[in-house]
Design a protein around this motif. Structure first.
Motif, PDB file in Angstrom:
ATOM      1  N   TYR A  28       0.348  -1.405  -0.792  1.00  9.86           N
ATOM      2  CA  TYR A  28      -0.220  -0.042  -0.219  1.00  9.86           C
ATOM      3  C   TYR A  28       0.723   0.862  -0.379  1.00  9.86           C
ATOM      4  CZ  TYR A  28      -4.221  -3.036   1.548  1.00  9.86           C
ATOM      5  OH  TYR A  28      -4.977  -3.801   1.192  1.00  9.86           O
ATOM      6  N   TYR A  30       1.153   5.594   1.665  1.00 12.86           N
ATOM      7  CA  TYR A  30      -0.224   5.853   2.337  1.00 12.86           C
ATOM      8  C   TYR A  30       0.792   7.494   2.479  1.00 12.86           C
ATOM      9  CZ  TYR A  30       4.340   5.791   5.019  1.00 12.86           C
ATOM     10  OH  TYR A  30       6.248   5.692   6.132  1.00 12.86           O
ATOM     11  N   VAL A  43      -4.469   5.246   3.193  1.00  7.92           N
ATOM     12  CA  VAL A  43      -4.195   4.152   2.476  1.00  7.92           C
ATOM     13  C   VAL A  43      -4.674   4.005   1.212  1.00  7.92           C
ATOM     14  CG1 VAL A  43      -2.682   3.105   4.336  1.00  7.92           C
ATOM     15  CG2 VAL A  43      -4.711   2.403   3.271  1.00  7.92           C
ATOM     16  N   LEU A 226       3.749  -1.374   7.111  1.00 14.40           N
ATOM     17  CA  LEU A 226       3.192  -1.031   5.781  1.00 14.40           C
ATOM     18  C   LEU A 226       4.953  -0.424   5.552  1.00 14.40           C
ATOM     19  CD1 LEU A 226       0.586   1.781   5.653  1.00 14.40           C
ATOM     20  CD2 LEU A 226       0.330  -0.553   4.643  1.00 14.40           C
ATOM     21  N   LYS A 227       5.620  -0.459   5.954  1.00 15.81           N
ATOM     22  CA  LYS A 227       7.070  -0.121   5.331  1.00 15.81           C
ATOM     23  C   LYS A 227       7.768  -1.481   5.053  1.00 15.81           C
ATOM     24  CE  LYS A 227       7.987   5.054   7.068  1.00 15.81           C
ATOM     25  NZ  LYS A 227       9.410   5.346   8.081  1.00 15.81           N
ATOM     26  N   PHE A 234      -0.500  -4.500   8.795  1.00 15.90           N
ATOM     27  CA  PHE A 234      -1.205  -3.690   8.424  1.00 15.90           C
ATOM     28  C   PHE A 234      -2.391  -3.083   8.702  1.00 15.90           C
ATOM     29  CE2 PHE A 234      -3.849  -1.377   5.068  1.00 15.90           C
ATOM     30  CZ  PHE A 234      -3.846  -0.310   6.110  1.00 15.90           C
TER      31      PHE A 234
END
Length: 245
Positions: A28, A30, A43, A226-227, A234
């Motif tokens: 994703y 964001y 997101v 997410l990173k 998430f």
């Protein structure tokens, strides 16, 4: 066009908010914003199969500049724009009237044919167990199986269905307008997934009837996951909701 409507409305709601962080990445993209009442994370699913060669035309990143790219022809810019719009939306959203239920529970037994736009195995499995007639459409060949139809057949088959459950990524790839128009005989047109975080009022007059998405409550954890490219991590920092338009 829905994304043009989103852009116009979101720019009004963005006043007083600051861009804190952003990332275009997998799974994703964001955008994190901050205002007097705290922070909010928006997101949008990144669609790698549609990414084109890209040179930055945004210049110095800002919340407003991202939002202005909502109707760009470039998928990178549209994805960043929708994540920004979703961040603004999540800052302002009121979920007091939301339902905390599974999206498939919206479909009553008197519904016959359902179009599933985006091959979403858990949803497909749940609907099959209830013996609905399904048309499953998917654009990405990597996600096809023996029951999947090409999304090119949506134009032909959507007028026949009683309900639609579509991945909210149809907002990013620009097919949401066609889906709503072709499925105008459907009792329910539901967009589902984190990409559908926009304010419900943004969808008024579009033909979309319901949104099933999620609000990120543990922002720090969600950004970390997410990173790292995680899907489930998430989601664990979020709560799901359904709103009727």
């Amino acid at each position: 066009m829905l994304l043009k409507k989103f852009k116009k409305e979101a720019l009004k709601f963005a006043k007083g908010l600051e861009l804190v962080d952003f990332s275009f990445g997998l799974p994703y993209t964001y955008v994190l914003v901050e205002g007097e009442n705290g922070r909010a994370l928006g997101v949008a699913m990144t669609l790698p199969e549609e990414i084109q060669r890209y040179e930055n035309s945004i210049g110095e990143p800002s919340l407003e500049e991202f939002i202005k790219k909502a109707d760009s022809l470039n998928i990178v810019e549209r994805t960043l724009a929708l994540a920004a719009i979703n961040a603004v939306s999540q800052y302002h959203i009121d979920l007091n009237n939301a339902e905390w239920a599974d999206a498939v529970e919206l479909f009553s037994d008197d519904i016959g044919k359902i179009a599933v736009i985006g091959n979403m195995p858990p949803i497909v499995k749940a609907l099959r167990e209830r013996n609905f007639k399904l048309y499953i459409f998917e654009r990405n060949p990597k996600l096809w199986d023996k029951e999947t139809l090409s999304d090119s057949l949506e134009y032909w088959l959507l007028p026949e269905v009683d309900a639609v459950i579509a991945s909210a990524t149809c907002i990013v790839n620009g097919t949401v307008d066609m889906i709503a128009e072709r499925a105008k005989n459907a009792k329910i047109i539901l967009l589902t997934g984190p990409t559908g975080q926009a304010l419900p009022e943004f969808f008024k007059g579009t033909g979309i009837t319901h949104i099933a998405s999620m609000k990120v409550v543990d922002i720090r954890k969600a950004i970390r996951e997410l990173k790292l490219g995680c899907f489930k991590g998430f989601a664990e920092g979020s709560i799901k909701y359904i709103v009727e338009i």
